[in-house]
Design a protein around this motif. Structure first.
Motif, PDB file in Angstrom:
ATOM      1  N   TYR A 252     -72.327   8.434 -27.828  1.00 25.35           N
ATOM      2  CA  TYR A 252     -73.452   9.328 -28.036  1.00 25.35           C
ATOM      3  C   TYR A 252     -73.603   9.637 -29.522  1.00 25.35           C
ATOM      4  CZ  TYR A 252     -76.547  13.282 -27.298  1.00 25.35           C
ATOM      5  OH  TYR A 252     -77.606  14.142 -27.323  1.00 25.35           O
ATOM      6  N   HIS A 256     -76.470   8.358 -31.986  1.00 24.21           N
ATOM      7  CA  HIS A 256     -77.249   9.429 -32.573  1.00 24.21           C
ATOM      8  C   HIS A 256     -77.280   9.310 -34.093  1.00 24.21           C
ATOM      9  CE1 HIS A 256     -78.571  13.579 -33.119  1.00 24.21           C
ATOM     10  NE2 HIS A 256     -79.065  13.398 -31.912  1.00 24.21           N
ATOM     11  N   ARG A 259     -79.226   6.525 -35.620  1.00 24.52           N
ATOM     12  CA  ARG A 259     -80.661   6.722 -35.622  1.00 24.52           C
ATOM     13  C   ARG A 259     -81.170   7.329 -36.910  1.00 24.52           C
ATOM     14  NH1 ARG A 259     -83.740   8.739 -30.346  1.00 24.52           N
ATOM     15  NH2 ARG A 259     -84.854   6.794 -30.070  1.00 24.52           N
ATOM     16  N   SER A 260     -80.330   8.181 -37.492  1.00 23.92           N
ATOM     17  CA  SER A 260     -80.753   8.898 -38.685  1.00 23.92           C
ATOM     18  C   SER A 260     -81.139   7.941 -39.816  1.00 23.92           C
ATOM     19  CB  SER A 260     -79.622   9.826 -39.118  1.00 23.92           C
ATOM     20  OG  SER A 260     -80.134  11.073 -39.397  1.00 23.92           O
ATOM     21  N   PRO A 261     -80.227   7.034 -40.227  1.00 24.23           N
ATOM     22  CA  PRO A 261     -80.647   6.078 -41.270  1.00 24.23           C
ATOM     23  C   PRO A 261     -81.792   5.202 -40.810  1.00 24.23           C
ATOM     24  CG  PRO A 261     -78.426   5.574 -40.458  1.00 24.23           C
ATOM     25  CD  PRO A 261     -78.817   6.882 -39.871  1.00 24.23           C
ATOM     26  N   VAL A 263     -84.299   6.042 -39.120  1.00 18.19           N
ATOM     27  CA  VAL A 263     -85.556   6.769 -39.359  1.00 18.19           C
ATOM     28  C   VAL A 263     -86.013   6.552 -40.787  1.00 18.19           C
ATOM     29  CG1 VAL A 263     -86.536   9.074 -39.573  1.00 18.19           C
ATOM     30  CG2 VAL A 263     -85.135   8.497 -37.582  1.00 18.19           C
ATOM     31  N   ASN A 264     -85.025   6.622 -41.711  1.00 21.40           N
ATOM     32  CA  ASN A 264     -85.362   6.367 -43.115  1.00 21.40           C
ATOM     33  C   ASN A 264     -85.867   4.953 -43.316  1.00 21.40           C
ATOM     34  OD1 ASN A 264     -84.940   8.817 -44.269  1.00 21.40           O
ATOM     35  ND2 ASN A 264     -82.755   8.451 -44.613  1.00 21.40           N
ATOM     36  N   GLY A 267     -89.300   4.706 -41.860  1.00 19.95           N
ATOM     37  CA  GLY A 267     -90.293   5.469 -42.615  1.00 19.95           C
ATOM     38  C   GLY A 267     -90.610   4.802 -43.935  1.00 19.95           C
ATOM     39  N   PHE A 268     -89.538   4.413 -44.662  1.00 21.06           N
ATOM     40  CA  PHE A 268     -89.805   3.850 -45.983  1.00 21.06           C
ATOM     41  C   PHE A 268     -90.333   2.423 -45.892  1.00 21.06           C
ATOM     42  CE2 PHE A 268     -87.205   7.482 -47.209  1.00 21.06           C
ATOM     43  CZ  PHE A 268     -88.028   8.006 -48.185  1.00 21.06           C
ATOM     44  N   GLU A 271     -93.796   3.093 -45.761  1.00 23.08           N
ATOM     45  CA  GLU A 271     -94.233   3.433 -47.119  1.00 23.08           C
ATOM     46  C   GLU A 271     -94.423   2.167 -47.951  1.00 23.08           C
ATOM     47  OE1 GLU A 271     -94.656   6.695 -48.597  1.00 23.08           O
ATOM     48  OE2 GLU A 271     -94.805   7.168 -46.455  1.00 23.08           O
ATOM     49  N   GLU A 274     -97.453   0.301 -47.135  1.00 16.92           N
ATOM     50  CA  GLU A 274     -98.639   0.888 -47.751  1.00 16.92           C
ATOM     51  C   GLU A 274     -98.692   0.607 -49.238  1.00 16.92           C
ATOM     52  OE1 GLU A 274    -100.054   5.005 -47.032  1.00 16.92           O
ATOM     53  OE2 GLU A 274     -99.550   4.425 -44.959  1.00 16.92           O
ATOM     54  N   ASP A 332     -83.966   0.221 -32.573  1.00 16.51           N
ATOM     55  CA  ASP A 332     -84.266   1.538 -32.014  1.00 16.51           C
ATOM     56  C   ASP A 332     -84.191   1.508 -30.498  1.00 16.51           C
ATOM     57  OD1 ASP A 332     -85.075   4.218 -32.225  1.00 16.51           O
ATOM     58  OD2 ASP A 332     -87.085   3.622 -31.540  1.00 16.51           O
TER      59      ASP A 332
ATOM     60  N   HIS B  16     -85.411  11.630 -45.018  1.00 15.59           N
ATOM     61  CA  HIS B  16     -86.268  12.237 -43.996  1.00 15.59           C
ATOM     62  C   HIS B  16     -87.175  13.281 -44.631  1.00 15.59           C
ATOM     63  CE1 HIS B  16     -83.458  11.171 -40.401  1.00 15.59           C
ATOM     64  NE2 HIS B  16     -83.711  10.133 -41.182  1.00 15.59           N
ATOM     65  N   LEU B  19     -89.941  11.688 -46.568  1.00 13.15           N
ATOM     66  CA  LEU B  19     -90.940  11.106 -45.668  1.00 13.15           C
ATOM     67  C   LEU B  19     -91.818  12.189 -45.065  1.00 13.15           C
ATOM     68  CD1 LEU B  19     -88.855   8.420 -43.775  1.00 13.15           C
ATOM     69  CD2 LEU B  19     -90.865   7.991 -45.203  1.00 13.15           C
TER      70      LEU B  19
END
Lengths: 508, 146
Positions: A252, A256, A259-261, A263-264, A267-268, A271, A274, A332, B16, B19
């Motif tokens: 777990y 868990h 997942r945190s990295p 997300v980065n 997200g990036f 970015e 874009e 993911d 995070h 972002l």
């Protein structure tokens, strides 16, 4: 205590019982023999007394005959004569009886013969005396009596009879002694035998008590061992449960924190995408500026058309980002799958009575769309009802039926059968299809997390069967597959008919 | 008295935070964002030195809260915010990587306004923030381009 010692003790006990029986038999036989012997001896004693008696009564008769003869001589009274005749008549049978009785003893027989001779002589003298008296010659009779007294006929009778009596007395003593000895012997034999039997019984009792004590001790040890075993099992179970919980927690936390990295990264990457768009937009506008010599008014993206090398660069950039994004999405999904699995592993099961048929029909109806698309027909045969966790069972059947529909042979109408039966407290369910089947070398692999087999033409993470097997195990059951390539598959699930807390405690 | 909303962001992961900030800005929300990288600093700011929360009296706040903080759990911060009379009216957006239904339920029970799971769909996220801000007070939009 060793087995050897136990065998030895058993042997001794048997030996003791055998010895006891033997002694009893000897005592019985000896007693019978000795009692018979004592009776025999007593008979002989009685016999001796009878012989003695007989001799005495014979002597008595002779005296009676003698004294009555004298009485008659003196008085000539008829009474004495009758008396004398009676006595003389009694003498001969008495003598015969004595002869018969002493037939067993050669010495006495000889004495009896002598006695008979003496008595006969004396009887002859009696007859003569009586004859003289009848003829009226009492003098002659008296003279005869005097002669008789002086001769040894009477004395011989007395002597022989006395000798016989003495002999009989000797025999009486001897036989009495014999009889006494026999009786003493019988009594002592009975006494000693009884003593021996009592002794054996005591030894036996002691042995039995000792073995009973040994058995009690062994039982106590066994009980202790059992208690120990139980506590050991409890301990191990607790350890296992702890280890399992630890793994669950670990999975777990890991998933868990992974997942945190992610997300980065995600997200990036967006970015970057874009930014990339902006950069190529600028490159495009600069290229146009240099080509046409006039600045373009800022316009929306997409209006700039890149050409040549710039276009290639832009496409490469997008392709790279595309791969990154696909991989992130996949990662993911995997992490989500692990999270879901650990969450399932932590969920408490609620045993309820389940109408299996109705439950599977509901599952089938949610898959009706896929089934129709695959032209698959799902047939339910009679199924046993069980007590178990409803959600877990739904997930198990949903996964298996979904797999069956997913991996049918293309172009062949699917046929999926769900069968059930019960055996020894377990319900056995079989989900079989006529699909593409699974190569036997992959039978183990398909149950592993993230592993799949066969042609990879369907979407999936390789989670379903791993999840199903984990659920089945937690429900205290087992599952297996039998399948050949192109020959369909049959998944068999064995679940306890009535699942409860104790099942789970044993299981987890 | 309309007062611009200050966005308090409590998020330990710099990436995070960046972002979130970018996406908030991109969606056209121009309010001041105060970020904290751990729970202690955030609590200090929210509740003041005396811990009463008086310092924030009358301030319009919107709190973005990560549940996984290095020094305390976001759940604790959420509870204290919702128990404080000066702060309890401030909307709280919980941001976390966990999509555990138990945890979501717990956050809503404690009074969180929105629960958002990362990876974030930033469009929905910005939308939620804007609506919360509007509901509460004025959202600063960037001045019209000259």
């Amino acid at each position: 205590m060793t087995a050897e010692a136990q065998r030895r003790r058993a042997f001794w006990q048997i030996l003791l019982i055998a010895a006891g029986l033997l002694i009893l038999a000897v005592i019985s036989a000896g007693s019978v023999y000795l009692v018979n012997k004592a009776r025999e001896d007593s008979k002989w004693v009685v016999h001796t007394i009878e012989v003695e008696n007989q001799i005495n009564s014979l002597l008595l008769e002779i005296r009676r005959a003698e004294s009555s003869a004298r009485g008659f001589l003196l008085t000539q009274a008829e009474g004495f004569k009758i008396d004398h005749e009676k006595a003389v008549e009694a003498i001969v049978p008495a003598l015969d009886k004595l002869t018969r009785q002493s037939g067993d003893n050669p010495a006495q027989r000889e004495n009896v013969e002598k006695l008979s001779a003496a008595i006969e002589t004396r009887l002859g003298q009696f007859a003569q005396e009586m004859e003289f008296i009848r003829q009226g010659q009492p003098d002659k009779a008296a003279a005869l009596i005097r002669e008789v007294v002086s001769t040894d006929a009477t004395a011989a009778i007395t002597r022989i009879a006395t000798g016989m009596i003495q002999e009989e007395e000797r025999l009486f003593r001897l036989r009495s002694e014999n009889a006494d000895r026999s009786q003493t012997f019988a009594a002592s034999m009975t006494g000693i035998g009884s003593g021996l039997v009592v002794l054996l019984a005591l030894i036996s009792t002691w042995l039995v008590r000792r073995s009973a004590r040994a058995r009690d001790e062994a039982e106590a040890r066994l009980r202790d061992a059992n208690v120990n075993l139980e506590s050991v099992v409890d301990e191990r179970t607790a350890d296992l449960r702890e280890a399992n919980d630890e793994i669950q927690r670990f999975a777990y936390i890991v998933s868990h924190d992974l997942r945190s990295p992610l997300v980065n990264i995600m997200g990036f990457t967006s970015e970057l995408e874009e930014l990339g768009g902006d950069i190529f937009h600028r490159i495009g506008s600069l290229a146009h500026v240099s080509a046409e010599g006039a600045p373009l008014a800022p316009a929306g993206p997409g209006e700039i058309v890149l050409d040549g090398a710039d276009k290639q660069l832009s496409e490469d950039f997008s392709e790279a980002l595309g791969f990154i994004k696909t991989s992130i999405a996949k990662m993911d999904r995997l992490i989500s799958a692990i999270l879901n699995l650990t969450r399932e592993g932590r969920r408490e099961f609620q045993p309820v009575k389940i109408d299996t048929r109705e439950m599977i029909e509901a599952v089938v109806s949610t898959l009706a769309h896929q089934a129709a698309e695959a032209q698959a027909e799902i047939r339910l045969e009679p199924l046993p009802d069980i007590v178990s966790d409803r959600l877990a069972l739904e997930q198990i059947f949903s996964n298996l039926i979904d797999n069956a529909i997913k991996y049918l042979k293309s172009g062949v109408p699917g046929e999926i059968r769900i069968r059930g039966r019960t055996k020894l407290g377990y319900a056995i369910f079989e989900i079989s299809d006529n699909g593409r089947g699974i190569d036997p070398k992959d039978h183990q692999r398909i149950f592993d997390l993230f592993r799949r087999a066969g042609t990879q033409d369907k979407p999936g993470q390789g989670i379903g069967l791993a999840h199903v097997r984990a659920l089945v195990r937690r429900l205290g059951g087992t599952m297996s597959v039998s399948s050949e390539l192109n020959a369909g598959s049959t998944f068999t699930i064995t679940l306890p008919i009535a699942w409860n807390e104790s099942n789970r405690n044993a299981e987890r | 008295m309309t007062q611009p909303v200050t966005i308090i962001m409590i998020e330990d992961d710099e990436g995070h935070a960046r972002l979130i900030e970018r996406n908030i800005r991109r969606s056209g929300v121009n309010n001041e964002i105060v970020s904290f990288q751990n729970g202690t600093d955030a609590m200090q700011h929210l509740f003041g030195a005396d811990g009463s929360g008086l310092v924030q009296k009358g301030n319009a706040l919107l709190i973005l809260l990560d549940l996984n903080l290095p020094d305390m759990t976001g759940i604790d911060i959420l509870r204290q915010i919702k128990e404080n009379k000066y702060l309890k009216a401030s909307p709280v957006v919980v941001l976390t990587t966990t999509d555990d239904s138990q945890e979501i339920k717990r956050c809503y029970e404690l009074g969180c306004n929105v629960y958002i799971t990362k990876p974030v769909n930033y469009e929905n996220f910005a939308n939620a923030i804007r609506q919360l801000g509007l509901f509460f007070s004025v959202i600063q939009v960037p001045p019209a381009a000259p």
